[in-house]
Design a protein around this motif. Structure first.
Motif, mmCIF file in Angstrom:
data_model
loop_
_atom_site.group_PDB
_atom_site.id
_atom_site.type_symbol
_atom_site.label_atom_id
_atom_site.label_comp_id
_atom_site.label_asym_id
_atom_site.label_seq_id
_atom_site.Cartn_x
_atom_site.Cartn_y
_atom_site.Cartn_z
ATOM 1 N N ILE A 51 -32.275 18.464 -82.028
ATOM 2 C CA ILE A 51 -31.568 19.718 -81.765
ATOM 3 C C ILE A 51 -30.096 19.458 -82.080
ATOM 4 N N TYR A 52 -29.596 20.134 -83.115
ATOM 5 C CA TYR A 52 -28.237 19.908 -83.590
ATOM 6 C C TYR A 52 -27.460 21.223 -83.559
ATOM 7 N N GLY A 53 -26.703 21.398 -82.490
ATOM 8 C CA GLY A 53 -25.926 22.615 -82.328
ATOM 9 C C GLY A 53 -25.060 22.508 -81.089
ATOM 10 N N ASP A 79 -20.278 17.098 -82.786
ATOM 11 C CA ASP A 79 -19.156 16.485 -83.499
ATOM 12 C C ASP A 79 -19.586 15.297 -84.360
ATOM 13 N N PHE A 80 -20.887 15.001 -84.433
ATOM 14 C CA PHE A 80 -21.372 13.968 -85.350
ATOM 15 C C PHE A 80 -21.122 14.433 -86.788
ATOM 16 N N ASN A 81 -20.703 13.504 -87.631
ATOM 17 C CA ASN A 81 -20.537 13.834 -89.048
ATOM 18 C C ASN A 81 -21.887 13.676 -89.751
ATOM 19 N N ALA A 82 -21.904 14.008 -91.035
ATOM 20 C CA ALA A 82 -23.149 14.004 -91.804
ATOM 21 C C ALA A 82 -23.827 12.639 -91.794
ATOM 22 N N THR A 95 -39.190 14.592 -86.861
ATOM 23 C CA THR A 95 -39.870 15.264 -87.964
ATOM 24 C C THR A 95 -39.656 16.773 -87.929
ATOM 25 N N PHE A 96 -38.980 17.245 -86.889
ATOM 26 C CA PHE A 96 -38.652 18.659 -86.741
ATOM 27 C C PHE A 96 -37.181 18.745 -86.366
ATOM 28 N N LEU A 97 -36.519 19.834 -86.792
ATOM 29 C CA LEU A 97 -35.094 19.970 -86.543
ATOM 30 C C LEU A 97 -34.730 21.408 -86.239
ATOM 31 N N PHE A 98 -34.052 21.611 -85.112
ATOM 32 C CA PHE A 98 -33.350 22.853 -84.838
ATOM 33 C C PHE A 98 -31.908 22.605 -85.251
ATOM 34 N N VAL A 99 -31.309 23.492 -86.037
ATOM 35 C CA VAL A 99 -29.927 23.304 -86.456
ATOM 36 C C VAL A 99 -29.204 24.651 -86.459
ATOM 37 N N ASP A 105 -24.684 22.388 -92.875
ATOM 38 C CA ASP A 105 -24.193 21.677 -94.062
ATOM 39 C C ASP A 105 -23.973 20.184 -93.803
ATOM 40 N N ARG A 106 -24.049 19.748 -92.552
ATOM 41 C CA ARG A 106 -23.919 18.326 -92.230
ATOM 42 C C ARG A 106 -25.250 17.583 -92.294
#
Length: 170
Positions: A51-53, A79-82, A95-99, A105-106
């Motif tokens: 979960i990235y947000g 605040d993690f960079n790419a 294997t799954f991502l919420f963004v 774009d990161r």
């Protein structure tokens, strides 16, 4: 979670600071909808779902949908960079991502990172992925010693490190 939804059904549960709160009942219904979506896209017990947000009501809904399926939530700091995001996604085996749209774009090439399904955190729309099952998510009995989350440190003294937390820890 089920006890809180039942006990506090009509009380405020989640809200943006400037918005109208959603009740526990409304939040519970949204969690169930996202659980069903994850199930149809193939999430199973033990799968890692990143979960990235930024903090928002949908972040919590995604988190509870993941953990109540017996899957493992992998929250990534906004605040993690790419490079840090890629490292954490690979290391965790997600294997799954919420963004969120703001942070998308990161994330380099999700499929190259082993991500099968990408869901927009803003509205739970599917960006990439294929449904694998029909129907609704079954009840999953999670044990208190099951891993609920793998959190990554900010890496102030080096690389981020993944820390497993059980349901009991939380």
């Amino acid at each position: 979670l089920a006890n809180s939804i039942k006990k506090f059904a009509d009380r405020p549960a989640l809200a943006f600071a400037s918005g109208e709160p959603e009740t526990y009942r409304e939040v519970g219904n949204k969690i169930q909808t996202v659980r069903d979506q994850l199930y149809r896209y193939g999430v199973s017990r033990g799968d890692r779902v990143a979960i990235y947000g930024a903090s928002c009501p949908n972040w919590s809904i995604a988190y509870f949908a993941v953990t109540t399926l017996g899957a493992i939530a992998v929250p990534l700091l906004p605040d993690f960079n790419a490079k840090e995001v890629d490292t954490c996604l690979r290391h965790s085996g997600s294997t799954f991502l919420f963004v969120s749209t703001k942070l998308a774009d990161r994330v380099s090439d999700p499929s190259a990172l082993g991500i099968d399904t990408v869901i927009r955190l803003d509205d739970f729309s599917v960006i990439a992925g294929t449904e694998r099952r029909n129907g609704n998510a079954p009840y999953v009995a999670v044990e208190e010693d099951d891993t609920a989350s793998i959190i990554y440190t900010s890496g102030t003294t080096g690389r981020s490190k993944g820390v497993e937390l059980s349901h009991k820890n939380l």
